[in-house]
Design an enzyme around this catalytic site. Structure first.
Site, PDB file in Angstrom:
ATOM      1  N   LEU A  76     -40.836 -28.129 -34.610  1.00  0.00           N
ATOM      2  CA  LEU A  76     -40.901 -29.360 -35.853  1.00  0.00           C
ATOM      3  C   LEU A  76     -40.829 -30.641 -34.697  1.00  0.00           C
ATOM      4  CD1 LEU A  76     -38.061 -28.231 -38.397  1.00  0.00           C
ATOM      5  CD2 LEU A  76     -40.600 -28.061 -38.681  1.00  0.00           C
ATOM      6  N   ASP A  77     -41.358 -31.724 -35.501  1.00  0.00           N
ATOM      7  CA  ASP A  77     -41.650 -32.768 -35.014  1.00  0.00           C
ATOM      8  C   ASP A  77     -40.067 -33.365 -34.832  1.00  0.00           C
ATOM      9  OD1 ASP A  77     -44.342 -32.630 -34.742  1.00  0.00           O
ATOM     10  OD2 ASP A  77     -44.731 -33.989 -36.698  1.00  0.00           O
ATOM     11  N   ARG A  78     -40.016 -34.532 -33.668  1.00  0.00           N
ATOM     12  CA  ARG A  78     -38.716 -34.767 -33.177  1.00  0.00           C
ATOM     13  C   ARG A  78     -38.164 -35.616 -34.630  1.00  0.00           C
ATOM     14  NH1 ARG A  78     -37.489 -38.586 -28.164  1.00  0.00           N
ATOM     15  NH2 ARG A  78     -35.267 -38.970 -28.690  1.00  0.00           N
ATOM     16  N   ARG A  85     -48.887 -34.525 -41.706  1.00  0.00           N
ATOM     17  CA  ARG A  85     -48.790 -35.907 -41.578  1.00  0.00           C
ATOM     18  C   ARG A  85     -50.253 -36.356 -41.823  1.00  0.00           C
ATOM     19  NH1 ARG A  85     -45.288 -37.217 -36.479  1.00  0.00           N
ATOM     20  NH2 ARG A  85     -45.846 -39.193 -37.058  1.00  0.00           N
TER      21      ARG A  85
END
Length: 470
Positions: free
Chosen positions: A238-240, A360
């Site tokens: 997962l993205d930060r 996104r």
């Protein structure tokens, strides 16, 4: 200091539970769970002493469990996805090298040390009939030097030089204090012998890198191993700044199976027609976006490519209009409007492929509705950002202090700098633990239980929900 004989005997383990494959071979899932010590190479004088003892026949060895046939995680993962069907050239087991077996049996043994021992030809291979604690001269003469890349046969045993020393049990670097360990345990949503699932907090990077002092994989290895000697391993990412469900494998075999499931799911969705009735793995994200899509639901099929910026110091993902102009990856997402109000929309996003920044980019470039707090792909929509007028965001009472500098409270739509509103809320996946039984792999994978997991929203996203829907 050499290992006492009693300690050596206690380290000759029979391994963890195994199952039986075709041909009667034992399927080995993980071994040496009780091994907790780390090792270091002996000094030069000990090496010289060992060589003298070898000539005299006084060698003593640190013995690993006999090698047993190992489950091929990729094959098992494919069989789960295909609900039991198996290709003719597929086999349930896979060959393993001496190097991999040593690292699997001794997960806390530094890889560099193991490679050095192989390079110095200090490691031997012998039959499982040889007992390391009472090796006589005749049995020792049967031991053969083994190279790191040599393939093991079922029943082979690996013998490491006893001159390897044992350090104190304290970790070389303790990443978590008691408060941090308690916090990490509070993130666990589900745990079984094969996997561990956590609700990843926003702001915590999944992996280490330049400028990152604390990462989730590192913290999980320190705090979430529980009674396993193997640390949890990442299966996906997962993205930060994203939050939500993150799955980790607890053993090398279960991790391999999960990798296969996630990889084949992406490959199948990008190469074939999407079958809505056959979703072995399904992830559902919740996102708050600026604006509203033209349609309440739909399917996005837009290839993604990567462009490098700032002389290679950063990169950005974008939709590729001309597939012949640059390399791309097919990316597919389904979406559904949950609720729309005051110029904002809550979306349910289901990525059918697993591409970097897929959701996104699809939201910002395809739907024209960038995610709140996404300054990378929705920077234009945030240039003239005005906080949502509300007193709801004001904290009541003392602010909760969290480890690792994390903050779940600030960042709602009522603030000047909202945080990324993207959360992996639900996930359905096969019960991998049920696919690793003590019986045979010859069972009906179509009847395999499905795990359904749900992760609550972080505080700032719940606050945004309440603010917008009031």
């Amino acid at each position: 200091m050499l290992l006492p004989a009693l300690l050596r005997r206690s380290l000759i383990l029979s391994g963890t539970p195994s199952s039986t494959a075709r041909g009667g071979h034992s399927l080995h899932f993980s071994v040496f769970h009780e091994l907790k010590s780390t090792f270091a190479l002996s000094n030069t004088s000990e090496t010289i002493s060992e060589e003298k003892n070898e000539k005299k026949g006084f060698n003593r060895w640190f013995t690993l469990p006999p090698y047993t046939a190992t489950v091929d995680g990729s094959v098992l993962g494919n069989r789960i996805l295909n609900q039991g069907s198996q290709a003719e050239d597929e086999t349930s087991t896979t060959a393993i090298t001496a190097l991999k077996w040593v690292l699997r049996c001794c997960p806390e043994l530094p890889r560099s040390l193991v490679q050095k021992l192989f390079r110095l030809r200090k490691i031997r291979r012998g039959s499982s009939m040889i007992e390391s604690s009472e090796c006589n001269l005749e049995a020792q003469n049967q031991l053969k030097r083994v190279a790191a890349k040599d393939i093991l046969n079922v029943g082979d045993q690996i013998f490491l030089p006893i001159s390897v020393q044992v350090f104190p049990r304290e970790r070389a670097r303790d990443y978590c204090n008691k408060e941090e360990e308690k916090f990490m345990h509070s993130l666990v949503l589900y745990k079984d012998p094969a996997i561990i699932v956590i609700n990843k907090p926003p702001g915590l990077p999944v992996q280490g890198g330049i400028g990152i002092t604390r990462s989730l994989d590192e913290l999980a290895a320190s705090c979430l191993s529980y009674d396993y000697s193997e640390p949890p391993r990442l299966v996906h990412r997962l993205d930060r700044d994203s939050s939500g469900i993150l799955v980790m494998g607890r053993t090398s075999t279960s991790t391999s199976v999960l990798h296969s499931i996630f990889r084949e799911k992406t490959f199948g969705a990008s190469k074939h027609h999407v079958d809505s009735e056959k979703k072995i793995l399904q992830k559902k994200y919740w996102a708050l976006v600026i604006g509203s899509p033209r349609r309440p639901n739909g399917l996005i099929t837009a290839p993604l490519g990567k462009i490098v910026l700032d002389d290679g110091r950063s990169e950005k993902i974008m939709v590729i209009d001309n597939a012949e102009s640059m390399a791309f990856q097919q990316a597919i997402t389904t979406y559904r409007v949950i609720k729309s109000h005051h110029g904002y929309t809550w979306l349910e996003l289901c990525p059918l492929t697993g591409r970097k920044h897929q959701l996104r980019v699809h939201c910002a470039e395809v739907l024209g509705t960038p995610i709140v707090g996404d300054y990378k792909y929705g920077w234009q929509a945030h240039r003239n950002w005005e906080p949502f007028p509300s007193n709801f965001h004001k904290n009541q009472g003392k602010k909760q202090s969290l480890p690792f500098g994390l903050d779940f409270e600030n960042g709602s739509v009522a603030e000047n700098s909202p945080r990324l509103h993207l959360h992996c809320k639900q996930l359905a996946l096969p019960n991998v633990s049920g696919a690793l039984p003590n019986d045979s792999l010859d069972h009906d994978f179509s009847e395999l239980e499905c795990l359904e997991l749900d992760a609550p929203l972080p505080s700032y996203m719940r606050r945004s929900w309440d603010i917008i829907n009031n």
